[in-house]
Write a protein that holds these residues in place. Structure first.
Motif, short mmCIF file in Angstrom:
data_model
loop_
_atom_site.label_atom_id
_atom_site.label_comp_id
_atom_site.label_asym_id
_atom_site.label_seq_id
_atom_site.Cartn_x
_atom_site.Cartn_y
_atom_site.Cartn_z
N ARG A 67 0.84 -1.21 0.00
CA ARG A 67 0.00 0.00 0.00
C ARG A 67 0.87 1.26 0.00
NH1 ARG A 67 -2.72 -3.05 4.15
NH2 ARG A 67 -4.61 -4.03 3.31
N GLY A 68 1.99 1.21 0.73
CA GLY A 68 2.81 2.40 0.89
C GLY A 68 3.80 2.63 -0.24
N GLY A 69 4.02 1.64 -1.10
CA GLY A 69 4.90 1.82 -2.25
C GLY A 69 6.36 1.46 -2.02
N ARG A 70 6.75 1.12 -0.78
CA ARG A 70 8.14 0.75 -0.53
C ARG A 70 8.19 -0.39 0.49
NH1 ARG A 70 11.61 4.61 1.94
NH2 ARG A 70 13.42 3.68 0.94
N ALA A 71 9.00 -1.38 0.18
CA ALA A 71 9.22 -2.50 1.11
C ALA A 71 10.65 -2.44 1.63
CB ALA A 71 8.99 -3.83 0.40
N PRO A 72 10.87 -2.74 2.89
CA PRO A 72 12.23 -2.72 3.43
C PRO A 72 13.11 -3.74 2.74
CG PRO A 72 10.59 -2.81 5.19
CD PRO A 72 9.87 -3.10 3.91
N GLY A 73 14.39 -3.40 2.59
CA GLY A 73 15.37 -4.38 2.14
C GLY A 73 15.68 -5.37 3.24
N VAL A 74 16.65 -6.24 3.00
CA VAL A 74 16.99 -7.27 3.97
C VAL A 74 17.46 -6.62 5.28
CG1 VAL A 74 18.54 -9.18 4.50
CG2 VAL A 74 17.58 -8.94 2.20
N ALA A 75 16.72 -6.83 6.34
CA ALA A 75 17.07 -6.24 7.63
C ALA A 75 18.34 -6.90 8.17
CB ALA A 75 15.92 -6.42 8.61
N GLY A 76 19.30 -6.09 8.52
CA GLY A 76 20.56 -6.62 9.05
C GLY A 76 21.52 -7.05 7.98
N GLY A 77 21.13 -6.96 6.73
CA GLY A 77 21.96 -7.45 5.64
C GLY A 77 23.07 -6.47 5.27
N ALA A 78 24.14 -7.01 4.72
CA ALA A 78 25.25 -6.19 4.24
C ALA A 78 25.94 -6.97 3.12
CB ALA A 78 26.24 -5.88 5.36
N ALA A 79 26.47 -6.24 2.15
CA ALA A 79 27.16 -6.88 1.03
C ALA A 79 28.41 -7.63 1.53
CB ALA A 79 27.55 -5.81 0.01
#
Length: 369
Positions: free
Chosen positions: A318-330
């Motif tokens: 509904r809001g148009g944006r979903a969080p990326g991987v929480a805690g993730g890092a390349a």
């Protein structure tokens, strides 16, 4: 093709608050996980746990989480729920088992009435004033998916006008200690789908509810798949066949409905092997779909994760944006792992997946009506 049932409402409760607050915190990159002694007041190694604000890990009688859960469920309290045409499905992976552990430690019989599965559900049912048509489901970390699928079938078949699904999992020294004993809950904070030397998970308090209906709601439950490999008590089949089998019917349903621009909310606890298998299976079943997961911020809410994260996913649509991987890092396992937020404005829908002990898998397709 029969019309799919709809998601008329879906809300969650996490240490960040309700659905809107949880989505906003994840989009800001916040984590509710804190280093906490694994056995509560009895100490032990510090591990990443996400508890409701002000709640200690130790059990009380009645459980300290009851007031927060009752307040959260206020919109769906009352005798109309639990009636013949408006059944309730309650799911959890641990219900009140921490109370039985507290009784074992203290000998205080006050812990025992709500320590069993049915005792815990009876406590919640009484607090919410539901009728007697309450069904209980528990199958480790796909528990909420079972309840949701059952509710959808009741409504889709015409056996119910609407159905309410409620799921709750609150941590205890018994639950945290059990995962710690399996050596998958350690001092490291989780980084799902990311390359690192050692995998790790975090655990979190979580509850959610959903109302399934035929004729109201802005999202449809387009497909729902459950599969159990029966391969090993704690491990997945090494070739990833379990993930692929669960995703296949959801991918077919998406294709039949012409839904091509999908994103995937994966299970993604932070374990390395399961994370790699899930990443590969997503790429094969849903080519081009971005993969994200939020247990690095919320902790793994166990049997409730499917419903907690469904509420966040619907809000993200509904809001148009979903969080990326929480805690993730390349570096991540693959390019389709979304370390940054996903633009959902033009997406057709989202696939929500969960994975559980015993090689149990679940996936559902949520799309616009």
């Amino acid at each position: 093709m029969p019309a799919p049932v709809r998601l008329a409402a879906c809300e969650c409760l996490t240490p960040f608050g309700g659905t809107a607050d949880t989505l906003a915190a994840l989009l800001r990159g916040k984590s509710a996980l804190r280093a906490t002694p694994v056995l509560g007041r009895e100490g032990g190694d510090a591990v990443p746990l996400a508890l409701l604000p002000g709640r200690a890990l130790d059990e009380t009688a009645p459980p300290a989480w009851l007031a927060a859960l009752r307040g959260f469920l206020a919109p769906v309290c009352g005798p109309d729920w639990g009636a013949a045409r408006r059944p309730v499905c309650v799911t959890s992976s641990n219900f009140g088992v921490g109370s039985l552990y507290a009784f074992r430690r203290s000998g205080d019989a006050a812990h025992t009435p709500h320590g069993s599965t049915h005792g815990s559900v009876a406590l919640v049912r009484g607090a919410c004033g539901w009728g007697e048509n309450v069904t209980v489901f528990s199958h480790a970390c796909v528990s909420a998916h079972l309840g949701l699928l059952h509710a959808a079938r009741l409504v889709g078949s015409g056996a119910a006008d609407e159905a309410l699904v409620v799921s709750y999992d609150f941590l205890s020294p018994f639950v945290a200690g059990g995962f710690h004993a399996l050596k998958i809950l350690n001092a490291d904070f989780p980084a799902p789908y990311c390359e690192r030397a050692t995998g790790s998970i975090g655990l979190g308090d979580g509850a959610a509810f959903a109302i399934v209906a035929r004729d109201r709601g802005d999202f449809a439950l387009g497909a729902h798949a459950l599969h159990n490999e029966m391969f090993h008590a704690t491990a997945n089949q090494p070739d990833g066949a379990g993930f692929a089998t669960a995703f296949a019917p959801v991918a077919r349903a998406a294709a039949e409905r012409g839904l091509r621009n999908l994103w995937v909310k994966g299970h993604g606890t932070g374990t390395l092997e399961a994370g790699r298998l899930e990443t590969a299976a997503v790429a094969a079943a849903f080519p081009g779909a971005r993969l994200t997961g939020w247990k690095g911020g919320l902790g793994h809410t166990l049997g409730s994760c499917g419903l907690v994260e469904l509420a966040v996913a619907a809000a993200a649509m509904r809001g148009g944006r979903a969080p990326g991987v929480a805690g993730g890092a390349a570096p991540a396992f693959a390019d389709h792992v979304a370390l940054d937020a996903i633009d959902t404005g033009a997406s057709d829908g989202v696939v929500c997946a969960s994975n559980a002990f015993g090689g149990a898998h679940a996936a559902l397709l949520l799309h616009h009506v």
